[in-house]
Scaffold this active site. Structure first.
Site, mmCIF file in Angstrom:
data_model
loop_
_atom_site.group_PDB
_atom_site.id
_atom_site.type_symbol
_atom_site.label_atom_id
_atom_site.label_comp_id
_atom_site.label_asym_id
_atom_site.label_seq_id
_atom_site.Cartn_x
_atom_site.Cartn_y
_atom_site.Cartn_z
ATOM 1 N N ASP A 58 -10.438 -7.383 -2.906
ATOM 2 C CA ASP A 58 -9.547 -7.104 -4.041
ATOM 3 C C ASP A 58 -9.908 -5.744 -4.651
ATOM 4 O O ASP A 58 -11.031 -5.559 -5.123
ATOM 5 C CB ASP A 58 -9.758 -8.233 -5.061
ATOM 6 C CG ASP A 58 -8.845 -8.115 -6.258
ATOM 7 O OD1 ASP A 58 -8.188 -7.068 -6.406
ATOM 8 O OD2 ASP A 58 -8.801 -9.077 -7.037
ATOM 9 N N ASN B 193 -0.069 -10.166 -5.819
ATOM 10 C CA ASN B 193 1.101 -9.578 -5.124
ATOM 11 C C ASN B 193 1.491 -8.206 -5.707
ATOM 12 O O ASN B 193 2.657 -7.846 -5.753
ATOM 13 C CB ASN B 193 2.301 -10.557 -5.141
ATOM 14 C CG ASN B 193 3.457 -10.155 -4.240
ATOM 15 O OD1 ASN B 193 4.604 -10.449 -4.535
ATOM 16 N ND2 ASN B 193 3.183 -9.483 -3.139
ATOM 17 N N CYS C 49 -1.636 -12.359 -1.288
ATOM 18 C CA CYS C 49 -2.904 -12.085 -1.990
ATOM 19 C C CYS C 49 -2.853 -12.813 -3.331
ATOM 20 O O CYS C 49 -2.063 -13.757 -3.478
ATOM 21 C CB CYS C 49 -3.132 -10.580 -2.139
ATOM 22 S SG CYS C 49 -1.881 -9.716 -3.113
ATOM 23 N N CYS D 78 -1.198 -5.460 -5.195
ATOM 24 C CA CYS D 78 -2.053 -4.486 -4.486
ATOM 25 C C CYS D 78 -2.063 -4.743 -2.968
ATOM 26 O O CYS D 78 -1.413 -4.017 -2.203
ATOM 27 C CB CYS D 78 -3.476 -4.505 -5.020
ATOM 28 S SG CYS D 78 -3.627 -4.096 -6.770
ATOM 29 N N ARG D 79 -2.783 -5.771 -2.540
ATOM 30 C CA ARG D 79 -3.010 -5.945 -1.096
ATOM 31 C C ARG D 79 -1.791 -6.423 -0.324
ATOM 32 O O ARG D 79 -1.444 -5.836 0.718
ATOM 33 C CB ARG D 79 -4.187 -6.912 -0.867
ATOM 34 C CG ARG D 79 -5.513 -6.342 -1.331
ATOM 35 C CD ARG D 79 -6.565 -7.424 -1.427
ATOM 36 N NE ARG D 79 -6.263 -8.359 -2.502
ATOM 37 C CZ ARG D 79 -6.938 -9.482 -2.758
ATOM 38 N NH1 ARG D 79 -7.957 -9.805 -1.979
ATOM 39 N NH2 ARG D 79 -6.604 -10.262 -3.770
ATOM 40 N N SER D 80 -1.136 -7.502 -0.790
ATOM 41 C CA SER D 80 -0.034 -8.033 0.032
ATOM 42 C C SER D 80 1.200 -7.122 0.069
ATOM 43 O O SER D 80 1.818 -7.002 1.129
ATOM 44 C CB SER D 80 0.319 -9.483 -0.337
ATOM 45 O OG SER D 80 0.728 -9.605 -1.668
#
Ligand code: 4NP
Length: 165
Positions: free
Chosen positions: A129, A16, A13, A18-20
């Protein structure tokens, strides 16, 4: 999609945090439960948060679903990642374009969108995001990631079986 054997997956993301890392934490648990031995990692297209633990809001939402990934630390994608990983999964279209812009031609086929593997959210392309939003955004990220992780697991299992035969 190619049925080459997949032994490693990198989730990417922007930051690095939150999402990934959420995808990393969810997928490593699902892969372990399925008995699959894979190299799994995550990284960001930016280095803003290098060395930082996943966002507490991501960790809290994930902990409510039984996932722990406090051990992860943010890092930026490197050139070597394109060599080492079989599959590099971007969370959104911007991450995808940013990866392709720096990925050598011979490895461009490894770069895909995470939600290509989603089965319940087939109309979605991007994991949005959640950084500047509220708690609901973090829940939605996990909904999308859990769905795509399951689909990814099925894809990898099928690819590994077809290369054995
Ligand atoms: P991520 O979220 O890409 O899912 O880790 C973000 C984290 C930090 C920022 C943006 C997005 N930031 O602008 O600092």
């Amino acid at each position: 999609m190619s049925q080459d054997s997949i032994n490693s997956v990198l989730f990417v993301c922007l930051g690095n945090i939150c999402r990934s890392p959420s995808a990393h934490g969810v997928f490593r648990d699902q892969a372990k439960q399925a008995g699959l031995e894979l190299k799994i990692d995550s990284a960001g297209t930016a280095a803003y948060h290098k060395g930082v633990s996943p966002d507490p809001r991501s960790q809290k939402a994930a902990a409510n679903r039984g996932y722990q990934f406090a051990d992860l630390k943010a890092r930026k994608v490197t050139e070597q990642d394109f060599v080492e990983f079989d599959l590099i999964l971007a969370m959104d279209l911007e991450n995808h374009a940013d990866l392709l812009a720096v990925c050598p031609n011979e490895y461009q086929h490894k770069v895909k969108l995470m939600l290509e593997f989603a089965e319940q959210h087939k109309d979605m392309e991007e994991v949005p995001d959640p950084y500047y939003g509220g708690a609901a955004g973090f829940e939605y990220v996990l909904d999308l990631i859990e769905d795509a992780s399951q689909g990814l697991l099925k894809h990898i299992t099928k690819a590994q079986q077809s290369t054995k035969n």
